[in-house]
Scaffold this active site. Structure first.
Site: not given
Length: 503
Positions: A335, A346, A360
């Site tokens: 999460s 990224e 999740k």
């Protein structure tokens, strides 16, 4: 994850120049003198009348549409209402109206087949508030609805659950001998939590093996951010984040400042076993490590519109961490931990080291239903900066490294004392643990003299007054303390991160 954050929106472009739509009125030839003023007034009143008519028609159409929707909704709910009245009037014994209503609400949410959508009643909603604000009394494990059982998402680091050896993906089959097959998540949580110092016995399934574990409850601090300089290299700060709660970001700032004073110039952020928490905490923590305007995450709602969250002062108050960073992850990182990890990965800010994360990718919100209940349900899915949905897939680390095999063994049952002459899987599991710790034992499944000697050594190390060679609950605790120390000293992921960040 719950969200209370403002999102980026494209504001309409508004010109500062006044609109110039006025045109010269046409000349109408007549036998009577023309009156421009009177013509303008007639045009105004005619236009106003047309506007009123159009508005009235649209209003009626809107009312009819809403009425039709209401009629349709009432027709769809008529079955539910009929069942309610039939039970109230004809069931063989009286049933609480509140119980029926609670059951109906819970049933609707259960039908979504979403482990993160739940109906929370007074004590359960209090538990949720505790979990995001800081601390509670229990065993310290994030759980969700699994197939015919309650599944552990992740135990919180240094919690009773973690110390007892519980792991992500473990299934809780029973709590104090009560089956969890038909329990909701919140019913299970209310059974597991309790006064500090009391115990709860869990029947666990890990893979194909089942075993019982008795865990002593304690006060669990969910919002802890701990940090220390590595003994082998004082320029590297190792920071553990156990969950994402209201004070997580302030805790991170405090630890970073402290480690800087101690000479730290690089940081390894450890979110292994971190089950997540508040979305806002993930946003603010991510913003500390990113440049302003870099994308932290994206949220897609059911209408298909995208909301983009970017790093900025409103999240970090101008505090930035610019030193080199790497992040430790595992299958218990879920999460909010994944939001943080993906954002830094990224954006090229940090490498991820460890094993694939939990996966999740949904966002929950909490809606109050009454003074005693509330509904937590999924409202959207979140995407990484590169628009990847990691739900049920997880995030793959840049550098793969995991704990030794010893970390993945099933726990030895705490139900009975193992004695010389005993035979079975529990005995073999004890031998596997001792063998990997370096003791001279063979994995035969028989409690032989060699195993007696090894168990006595464990008891002697733990300073038992009378080392008996029998494997009881006290010896089990001593063994798992030794396992914890071993895993700490053989932390392959941390070692890999240190090696990489030193380059």
């Amino acid at each position: 994850m719950s969200t209370k954050n403002e999102t980026e929106k494209n504001e309409p472009l508004v010109s500062d120049e006044p609109a110039n739509d006025a045109k010269e009125a046409p000349v109408i030839h007549s036998s009577k003198p023309h009156s421009p003023k009177r013509f303008t007034r007639l045009t105004y009143w005619f236009s106003l009348l047309c506007a009123l008519c159009v508005g009235l028609i649209l209003g009626v159409l809107l009312m009819l549409t809403r009425l039709q929707g209401t009629i349709s909704t009432n027709a769809e709910l008529s079955q539910v209402i009929n069942v309610y009245h039939n039970i109230q009037d004809n069931y063989y014994q009286k049933v609480s109206k509140k119980k029926l209503i609670n059951g109906a609400i819970d049933g609707m949410l259960t039908s979504l087949d979403d482990p993160f959508s739940q109906y929370l009643q007074s004590d359960e909603s209090t538990s949720l508030n505790d979990s995001v604000s800081g601390s509670f009394q229990g065993i310290g494990a994030e759980v969700q609805q699994g197939k015919n059982a309650i599944e552990i998402v992740s135990p919180i680091k240094n919690s009773p659950a973690a110390k007892a050896g519980l792991k992500s993906k473990d299934l809780i089959l029973a709590i104090n001998s009560k089956s969890t097959a038909k329990m909701t998540v919140d019913q299970a949580v209310s059974q597991i939590r309790g006064a500090s110092g009391s115990t709860v016995t869990l029947k666990i399934q890990r893979g194909t093996k089942t075993f019982n574990v008795t865990v002593k409850r304690a006060r669990v601090d969910q919002a802890t951010v701990n940090g220390e300089s590595l003994a082998g290299d004082r320029t590297i700060g190792h920071i553990q984040v156990t969950t994402f709660a209201e004070n997580t970001t302030s805790g991170m700032k405090h630890v970073i400042k402290s480690l800087r004073k101690q000479g730290a110039k690089k940081f390894i952020i450890d979110v292994r076993g971190n089950p997540g928490g508040l979305m806002n905490a993930a946003l603010s923590l991510s913003s500390l490590f990113l440049k302003n305007k870099q994308v932290i995450m994206r949220v897609d709602n059911r209408q298909g519109s995208e909301e983009v969250y970017r790093a900025g002062k409103k999240y970090d108050n101008g505090f930035k961490v610019t030193e080199p960073v790497e992040i430790l992850v595992d299958n218990g990182s879920a999460s909010a931990s994944e939001i943080f990890s993906a954002a830094l990965q990224e954006n090229g800010r940090a490498k991820l080291v460890g094993s694939k994360t939990y996966g999740k990718g949904t966002v929950q919100t909490v809606v109050p239903l009454s003074s005693e209940s509330e509904m937590k349900f999924t409202v959207a899915k979140w995407l990484t900066p590169n628009k990847t949905w990691i739900n049920k897939k997880g995030i793959t680390p840049d550098i793969k490294a995991d704990y030794p095999a010893l970390a993945n063994y099933a726990l030895i049952s705490s139900d009975e004392t193992l004695k010389p002459g005993a035979v079975g899987n529990e005995v073999k599991l004890l031998q596997e643990n001792l063998h990997d710790l370096g003791y001279e034992v063979k994995e035969t499944g028989l409690y032989d003299q060699q195993l007696v000697n090894a168990v006595k050594q464990v008891q002697t190390k733990a300073k038992f007054a009378d080392p008996t060679g029998e494997f009881d609950e006290k010896t089990r605790d001593a063994l798992y303390r030794e396992v914890s120390v071993y895993l700490l000293n053989h932390d392959n992921a941390l070692n890999a991160a240190v090696k990489d960040i030193q380059k």
